[in-house]
Scaffold this active site. Structure first.
Site, PDB file in Angstrom:
ATOM      1  N   ASP A   1     -12.176  -1.584  -8.705  1.00  0.00           N
ATOM      2  CA  ASP A   1     -12.157  -0.414  -9.581  1.00  0.00           C
ATOM      3  C   ASP A   1     -11.010  -0.440 -10.575  1.00  0.00           C
ATOM      4  O   ASP A   1     -11.094   0.196 -11.631  1.00  0.00           O
ATOM      5  CB  ASP A   1     -12.071   0.863  -8.750  1.00  0.00           C
ATOM      6  CG  ASP A   1     -13.392   1.246  -8.114  1.00  0.00           C
ATOM      7  OD1 ASP A   1     -14.424   0.642  -8.479  1.00  0.00           O
ATOM      8  OD2 ASP A   1     -13.405   2.128  -7.241  1.00  0.00           O
TER       9      ASP A   1
ATOM     10  N   TYR B   1     -28.797   8.021   3.588  1.00  0.00           N
ATOM     11  CA  TYR B   1     -29.099   6.770   4.272  1.00  0.00           C
ATOM     12  C   TYR B   1     -28.256   6.672   5.542  1.00  0.00           C
ATOM     13  O   TYR B   1     -27.233   7.339   5.687  1.00  0.00           O
ATOM     14  CB  TYR B   1     -28.849   5.560   3.372  1.00  0.00           C
ATOM     15  CG  TYR B   1     -27.486   5.507   2.724  1.00  0.00           C
ATOM     16  CD1 TYR B   1     -26.357   5.036   3.401  1.00  0.00           C
ATOM     17  CD2 TYR B   1     -27.317   5.910   1.398  1.00  0.00           C
ATOM     18  CE1 TYR B   1     -25.116   4.967   2.793  1.00  0.00           C
ATOM     19  CE2 TYR B   1     -26.084   5.853   0.773  1.00  0.00           C
ATOM     20  CZ  TYR B   1     -24.988   5.380   1.479  1.00  0.00           C
ATOM     21  OH  TYR B   1     -23.759   5.322   0.869  1.00  0.00           O
TER      22      TYR B   1
ATOM     23  N   GLU C   1       0.851  -1.193   0.000  1.00  0.00           N
ATOM     24  CA  GLU C   1       0.000   0.000   0.000  1.00  0.00           C
ATOM     25  C   GLU C   1       0.881   1.235   0.000  1.00  0.00           C
ATOM     26  O   GLU C   1       1.770   1.379   0.836  1.00  0.00           O
ATOM     27  CB  GLU C   1      -0.920  -0.014   1.222  1.00  0.00           C
ATOM     28  CG  GLU C   1      -1.609   1.298   1.531  1.00  0.00           C
ATOM     29  CD  GLU C   1      -2.416   1.848   0.362  1.00  0.00           C
ATOM     30  OE1 GLU C   1      -2.329   3.072   0.125  1.00  0.00           O
ATOM     31  OE2 GLU C   1      -3.118   1.056  -0.314  1.00  0.00           O
TER      32      GLU C   1
ATOM     33  N   ARG D   1     -17.598   3.724   4.748  1.00  0.00           N
ATOM     34  CA  ARG D   1     -16.511   3.083   4.006  1.00  0.00           C
ATOM     35  C   ARG D   1     -15.350   2.698   4.933  1.00  0.00           C
ATOM     36  O   ARG D   1     -14.757   1.627   4.791  1.00  0.00           O
ATOM     37  CB  ARG D   1     -16.023   4.020   2.900  1.00  0.00           C
ATOM     38  CG  ARG D   1     -14.888   3.451   2.054  1.00  0.00           C
ATOM     39  CD  ARG D   1     -14.554   4.386   0.905  1.00  0.00           C
ATOM     40  NE  ARG D   1     -15.649   4.469  -0.039  1.00  0.00           N
ATOM     41  CZ  ARG D   1     -15.823   3.623  -1.046  1.00  0.00           C
ATOM     42  NH1 ARG D   1     -14.970   2.637  -1.253  1.00  0.00           N
ATOM     43  NH2 ARG D   1     -16.840   3.762  -1.874  1.00  0.00           N
TER      44      ARG D   1
END
Length: 405
Positions: A304, A218, A32, A106
């Site tokens: 993605d 939401y 990462e 998230r």
């Protein structure tokens, strides 16, 4: 000796890939670029297809501890405020699809995946390490990893998964198919305490459809916070890859002029709570055309990096979780050569992911329709309601029953 999977990217897709690989008996070295794990953004919707992936990995208790489970999806007109259609969620979704519909921050989704792998003996997490290039030798993958200001160091593995997001370096090098395209849509995102909104909004997903815009809100974090997203048409900045800044609320207010007061009240709740908006330009790619778009040799893409899509079907995270589930099944084919395992993964995923890409893009046109198309959309929602909002082909599937080699 266990085979070793190299993973580029430590986001939701990368961590899901790492978890899936360990369950298939592989060792994982994840790289990462950031020096610490963090997730920007706000809310994520997880349809029952995505929740079943988490259940299969034993993560349902962790999900239940941090997510919200809305009881309804309600679609309203952004202009006159009237209800156009409603879909029952909650127990109705569990009965139909054997899993609930969840909404989650998230960062909470990222955290529960991180906790599942960070202490696993077969996983090595390397923060502040960026894969700058890779080489598929046919027998192994050699990646060059840059750490801080030091020189890139070579690392060898049996396969490489590019889960490095929309601007994937893995894809850029291996596929050389250009950059993502700007959609012309801008997403304003914010979080507010649930108590900042009327009680009627707190237990459901509400979508407001208007000409050239739509809004969704939401609950997340056990219902204690509300995620707000407003998407409008607008010009993207020149530097799409790095542009992300605090949004100008005045621009958003101007874009919402003429919309229903109830929607404007929701939007104004952000400033009233002393909070702000963040702004993202939305980008995507054309739907995939073949399995070659997901895997070549010893290199495969996930999430993605493989199939970016606009958020108009709320399946970006869901498709990454499905990818990882199918990757696990492919990597577990221990009597099959690794390139064929990755080929199987791609064959079993690309058509479903491409269909979701295409439907997401079509929904964007429908959500933002003007004129007669907008009138027809609203009439169709009033007449057909639940039949249009429910998506059985999507929620029943998970990619595991797709095409075989």
């Amino acid at each position: 000796m266990d085979k070793q999977l190299l993973v580029a990217g430590g986001g939701i897709g990368g961590l899901a890939a790492a978890l899936a690989a360990t369950r298939a008996g592989w060792e994982v070295r994840l790289f990462e670029r950031a020096v610490q794990f963090s997730e920007v953004g706000a809310g994520v919707q997880l349809g029952p297809n995505a929740v079943r992936c988490l259940q299969a990995w034993g993560l349902e208790p962790a999900l239940n501890a941090v997510a919200a489970f809305p009881q309804h999806l309600q679609v309203r007109s952004a202009m006159h405020g009237g209800v156009l259609a409603t879909l029952a969620l909650g127990e109705a979704t569990v009965r139909r699809y054997s899993a609930p519909y969840a909404t989650i921050h998230r960062a909470d989704l990222h955290s529960l995946l991180l906790h599942a792998v960070q202490d696993h003996p077969a996983v090595q997490l390397n923060l502040g390490h960026a894969i700058t290039q890779h080489e598929d030798t046919g027998n192994a993958v050699l990646v060059h990893v840059e750490h801080g200001q030091g020189q890139a160091k070579p690392v060898e593995g049996d396969a490489l998964i590019g889960a490095d997001g929309l601007w994937s370096r893995t894809r850029t090098q291996a596929w050389q198919d250009g950059t993502p395209r700007a959609t012309g849509h801008l997403a304003y995102r914010a979080l507010v305490p649930a108590q900042a909104l009327p009680a009627a909004w707190r237990a459901q997903i509400t979508a407001w459809l208007g000409p050239r815009l739509h809004a969704v809100h939401y609950p997340v974090r056990r219902g204690e916070w509300m995620n707000l997203v407003v998407i409008i048409h607008g010009s993207p900045p020149q530097d799409l890859e790095h542009w992300d800044h605090a949004a100008n609320a005045a621009d958003l207010a101007h874009a919402l002029e003429g919309t229903h007061p109830a929607l404007q009240e929701v939007v104004h709740s952000v400033a009233a709570a002393g909070l702000g908006w963040r702004l993202w330009p939305l980008c995507d790619r054309a739907p995939m055309q073949s399995a070659d778009a997901m895997a070549r040799g010893l290199v495969a893409l996930l999430g993605d990096a493989a199939h970016p899509m606009p958020p108009y079907l709320a399946q970006g995270a869901g498709m990454a979780l499905e990818d990882a589930t199918q990757l696990q099944a492919a990597l577990a084919l221990h009597d099959v050569e690794v390139p064929l395992r990755l080929r199987r993964y791609a064959l079993n995923r690309w058509q479903r992911a491409a269909r979701v890409q295409a439907r997401s893009q079509r929904n964007g046109r429908i959500f933002h329709a003007t004129g007669l198309v907008r009138w027809g959309r609203d009439l169709g929602l009033r007449v057909l309601g639940e039949r249009l909002l429910d998506v059985p082909w999507l929620y029943r599937g998970d990619g595991m029953d797709a095409g075989l080699m």
